[in-house]
Design a protein around this motif. Structure first.
Motif, PDB file in Angstrom:
ATOM      1  N   SER A 110       8.847 -99.665  -6.036  1.00  0.00           N
ATOM      2  CA  SER A 110       9.900-100.031  -5.568  1.00  0.00           C
ATOM      3  C   SER A 110      11.186-100.473  -6.429  1.00  0.00           C
ATOM      4  N   LEU A 111      12.378-100.704  -5.914  1.00  0.00           N
ATOM      5  CA  LEU A 111      13.383-101.244  -6.971  1.00  0.00           C
ATOM      6  C   LEU A 111      14.233-102.421  -5.851  1.00  0.00           C
ATOM      7  N   PRO A 112      13.681-103.611  -6.335  1.00  0.00           N
ATOM      8  CA  PRO A 112      14.228-104.967  -5.846  1.00  0.00           C
ATOM      9  C   PRO A 112      15.676-104.962  -6.331  1.00  0.00           C
ATOM     10  N   GLU A 113      16.790-105.206  -5.227  1.00  0.00           N
ATOM     11  CA  GLU A 113      18.012-105.455  -5.537  1.00  0.00           C
ATOM     12  C   GLU A 113      18.217-106.729  -6.514  1.00  0.00           C
ATOM     13  N   HIS A 114      17.379-107.565  -6.629  1.00  0.00           N
ATOM     14  CA  HIS A 114      17.556-108.903  -7.402  1.00  0.00           C
ATOM     15  C   HIS A 114      16.237-109.238  -8.018  1.00  0.00           C
ATOM     16  N   PRO A 115      16.192-110.220  -8.775  1.00  0.00           N
ATOM     17  CA  PRO A 115      15.127-110.690  -9.508  1.00  0.00           C
ATOM     18  C   PRO A 115      14.210-111.309  -8.354  1.00  0.00           C
ATOM     19  N   VAL A 116      12.995-111.113  -8.627  1.00  0.00           N
ATOM     20  CA  VAL A 116      11.827-111.509  -7.418  1.00  0.00           C
ATOM     21  C   VAL A 116      10.992-112.742  -8.273  1.00  0.00           C
ATOM     22  N   CYS A 117      10.987-113.827  -7.572  1.00  0.00           N
ATOM     23  CA  CYS A 117      10.096-114.866  -7.982  1.00  0.00           C
ATOM     24  C   CYS A 117       8.579-114.731  -7.589  1.00  0.00           C
ATOM     25  N   ILE A 118       7.686-114.889  -8.425  1.00  0.00           N
ATOM     26  CA  ILE A 118       6.317-114.468  -8.164  1.00  0.00           C
ATOM     27  C   ILE A 118       5.400-115.667  -8.947  1.00  0.00           C
ATOM     28  N   ASP A 119       4.358-115.817  -8.126  1.00  0.00           N
ATOM     29  CA  ASP A 119       3.376-116.915  -8.964  1.00  0.00           C
ATOM     30  C   ASP A 119       2.472-116.201  -9.874  1.00  0.00           C
ATOM     31  N   MET A 120       3.114-115.912 -10.965  1.00  0.00           N
ATOM     32  CA  MET A 120       2.092-115.164 -11.995  1.00  0.00           C
ATOM     33  C   MET A 120       0.850-115.685 -12.461  1.00  0.00           C
ATOM     34  N   THR A 121       0.707-117.106 -12.594  1.00  0.00           N
ATOM     35  CA  THR A 121      -0.669-117.592 -12.835  1.00  0.00           C
ATOM     36  C   THR A 121      -1.626-117.706 -11.719  1.00  0.00           C
ATOM     37  N   ASN A 122      -1.237-117.843 -10.579  1.00  0.00           N
ATOM     38  CA  ASN A 122      -2.417-117.878  -9.488  1.00  0.00           C
ATOM     39  C   ASN A 122      -2.602-116.146  -8.947  1.00  0.00           C
ATOM     40  N   ASP A 123      -1.411-115.650  -9.175  1.00  0.00           N
ATOM     41  CA  ASP A 123      -1.534-113.983  -8.132  1.00  0.00           C
ATOM     42  C   ASP A 123      -1.825-113.046  -9.433  1.00  0.00           C
ATOM     43  N   ILE A 124      -1.709-113.136 -10.697  1.00  0.00           N
ATOM     44  CA  ILE A 124      -1.831-112.259 -11.484  1.00  0.00           C
ATOM     45  C   ILE A 124      -2.899-112.491 -12.515  1.00  0.00           C
ATOM     46  N   VAL A 125      -2.552-113.635 -13.422  1.00  0.00           N
ATOM     47  CA  VAL A 125      -3.697-114.081 -14.457  1.00  0.00           C
ATOM     48  C   VAL A 125      -4.760-114.468 -13.959  1.00  0.00           C
ATOM     49  N   PHE A 126      -5.067-115.328 -13.121  1.00  0.00           N
ATOM     50  CA  PHE A 126      -6.402-115.921 -12.592  1.00  0.00           C
ATOM     51  C   PHE A 126      -7.114-114.655 -11.729  1.00  0.00           C
ATOM     52  N   LYS A 127      -6.053-113.749 -11.207  1.00  0.00           N
ATOM     53  CA  LYS A 127      -6.982-112.832 -10.487  1.00  0.00           C
ATOM     54  C   LYS A 127      -7.361-111.347 -11.390  1.00  0.00           C
ATOM     55  N   GLY A 128      -6.781-111.578 -12.744  1.00  0.00           N
ATOM     56  CA  GLY A 128      -7.255-110.504 -13.467  1.00  0.00           C
ATOM     57  C   GLY A 128      -6.593-109.029 -13.001  1.00  0.00           C
ATOM     58  N   LEU A 129      -5.396-109.118 -12.491  1.00  0.00           N
ATOM     59  CA  LEU A 129      -4.869-107.833 -11.763  1.00  0.00           C
ATOM     60  C   LEU A 129      -4.144-107.036 -12.998  1.00  0.00           C
ATOM     61  N   THR A 130      -4.283-105.727 -12.668  1.00  0.00           N
ATOM     62  CA  THR A 130      -3.387-104.748 -13.589  1.00  0.00           C
ATOM     63  C   THR A 130      -2.341-104.410 -12.691  1.00  0.00           C
ATOM     64  N   VAL A 131      -1.008-104.781 -13.292  1.00  0.00           N
ATOM     65  CA  VAL A 131       0.097-104.500 -12.459  1.00  0.00           C
ATOM     66  C   VAL A 131       1.115-103.357 -13.369  1.00  0.00           C
ATOM     67  N   GLN A 132       1.220-102.096 -12.576  1.00  0.00           N
ATOM     68  CA  GLN A 132       1.967-101.353 -13.518  1.00  0.00           C
ATOM     69  C   GLN A 132       3.176-100.924 -12.823  1.00  0.00           C
ATOM     70  N   GLY A 133       4.470-100.720 -13.315  1.00  0.00           N
ATOM     71  CA  GLY A 133       5.406-100.080 -12.991  1.00  0.00           C
ATOM     72  C   GLY A 133       5.543 -98.934 -12.915  1.00  0.00           C
ATOM     73  N   ILE A 134       5.951 -97.957 -11.982  1.00  0.00           N
ATOM     74  CA  ILE A 134       5.844 -96.645 -11.917  1.00  0.00           C
ATOM     75  C   ILE A 134       7.269 -96.029 -11.872  1.00  0.00           C
ATOM     76  N   THR A 135       7.972 -95.124 -12.810  1.00  0.00           N
ATOM     77  CA  THR A 135       8.880 -94.729 -12.566  1.00  0.00           C
ATOM     78  C   THR A 135       9.110 -93.083 -12.743  1.00  0.00           C
ATOM     79  N   GLY A 136       9.571 -92.438 -11.981  1.00  0.00           N
ATOM     80  CA  GLY A 136       9.548 -90.760 -12.091  1.00  0.00           C
ATOM     81  C   GLY A 136       8.239 -90.253 -11.937  1.00  0.00           C
TER      82      GLY A 136
END
Length: 346
Positions: free
Chosen positions: A267-293
């Motif tokens: 997806s392409l949000p219209e504006h910057p999005v605030c996220i809890d990087m510490t708890n929702d990505i780092v501590f969870k060990g997530l792999t977050v990948q942007g997809i284009t085309g």
């Protein structure tokens, strides 16, 4: 080839478009002229049609817009040998430079100098469109024109879902617009153990069931985080595909993912999005990948084979067909969310 053709023209400074006669494009030595048989409406086209802030900053009307299509080769440039007149084709819509580091290292889909057909160049909502020969994809014999026209957005869905391990994965599709609906079908075909479709639009949630969703969640009625947790035994989804662009949905996508899971964001949000990087990505060990085309042309081969062999059943996503002159009906349905994929026939 000379003469005039019907085309949808995006006029400057106002919403909407007009259907008018314009010159048939003249092709260069390395270009192909295609007689358009079917052209489908994309969310990007809706942004351009309604002349929102993104469109005002990006496109330069007046011009012909539209980028998803299928058709028949009408003429080829003198240096073109890859296709011939009469071939049935579609096209990769990202026109890349071939010289930047991503292009030279096998990552053309993230070319630093990408131009998009129908956004940065003249597009396909017309009787004819010209495309660089290297962007042409030859379609299998007998592929219906409308199905062939949605291979480009289907490629987005395939790229999104198959960029991680899908077989056996508890998968959540967040946002059931047309590409999200296609992602449901792709995940199901790829062997996801669960395919959970999430949206607020009941019409599209019903379509998600037809596309293979094992569960649907209406955010108007339920808390998606609680429901996904319950459906996955408290662990969360192994793979979350975020297709909505809504800030709340993006934050929820990170939260509903299992520890060590993957979140793929198309997806392409219209504006910057605030996220809890510490708890929702780092501590969870997530792999977050942007997809284009789409990967050029790995994804196109996957899409073509999936359709040609009927490994995925994508037909329910095409809900409406209109003539080019009836374009307003199609764009109204897209705005209202009361459709899947809308196909225009020149």
């Amino acid at each position: 080839m000379s003469g005039k053709m019907k085309a949808l023209i995006k006029k400057p400074g106002e919403p909407g478009a007009v259907c008018d006669l314009v010159p048939i494009p003249e092709i260069g030595k390395h270009e192909v002229l295609i007689k358009v048989k079917a052209a489908s409406i994309c969310g990007t086209d809706v942004h351009i049609y309604h002349w929102d802030e993104w469109a005002k900053q990006r496109v330069k009307p007046p011009y012909v817009f539209g980028h998803e299509f299928s058709g028949e080769v009408a003429a080829v440039g003198e240096h073109v040998t890859s296709v011939k007149e009469g071939d049935t084709v579609s096209a990769e819509t990202h026109i890349v430079c071939g010289r930047c580091v991503p292009c030279l290292t096998g990552k053309k889909h993230v070319c630093s100098n990408t131009m998009i057909l129908g956004v940065d160049t003249e597009g396909c909502f017309a009787e004819y469109v010209k495309v660089p020969a290297e962007n042409i994809w030859k379609n299998p014999p007998g592929m219906p024109d409308d199905l062939a026209s949605i291979q480009e957005p289907l490629g987005n869905a395939v790229h999104t879902v198959l960029s991680g391990i899908t077989a056996g994965a508890k998968t959540a599709i967040v946002g059931c617009g047309p590409i999200g609906l296609m992602a449901v079908a792709v995940a199901k075909a790829a062997g996801a153990s669960q395919v959970i479709a999430i949206d607020k639009n009941e019409y599209r949630l019903d379509l998600a069931v037809q596309m293979g969703a094992t569960e649907t969640i209406s955010i108007e009625k339920d808390d998606p985080l609680k429901i996904v947790s319950a459906l996955t035994g408290g662990w969360g989804a192994d793979l979350v595909c975020e297709m909505s662009g809504h800030p709340t949905a993006i934050r929820q996508s990170l939260k509903m993912a299992a520890n060590g899971g993957r979140v793929h964001i198309l997806s392409l949000p219209e504006h910057p999005v605030c996220i809890d990087m510490t708890n929702d990505i780092v501590f969870k060990g997530l792999t977050v990948q942007g997809i284009t085309g789409r990967k050029m042309f790995e994804t196109w081969r996957q899409v073509s084979e999936l359709l040609h062999t009927e490994t995925i059943q994508i037909r329910p996503v095409i809900t409406h067909h209109f003539s080019l002159e009836e374009f307003e009906k199609g764009f109204d349905l897209m705005r209202e969310g009361q459709c899947g994929k809308v196909v225009l026939i020149p």
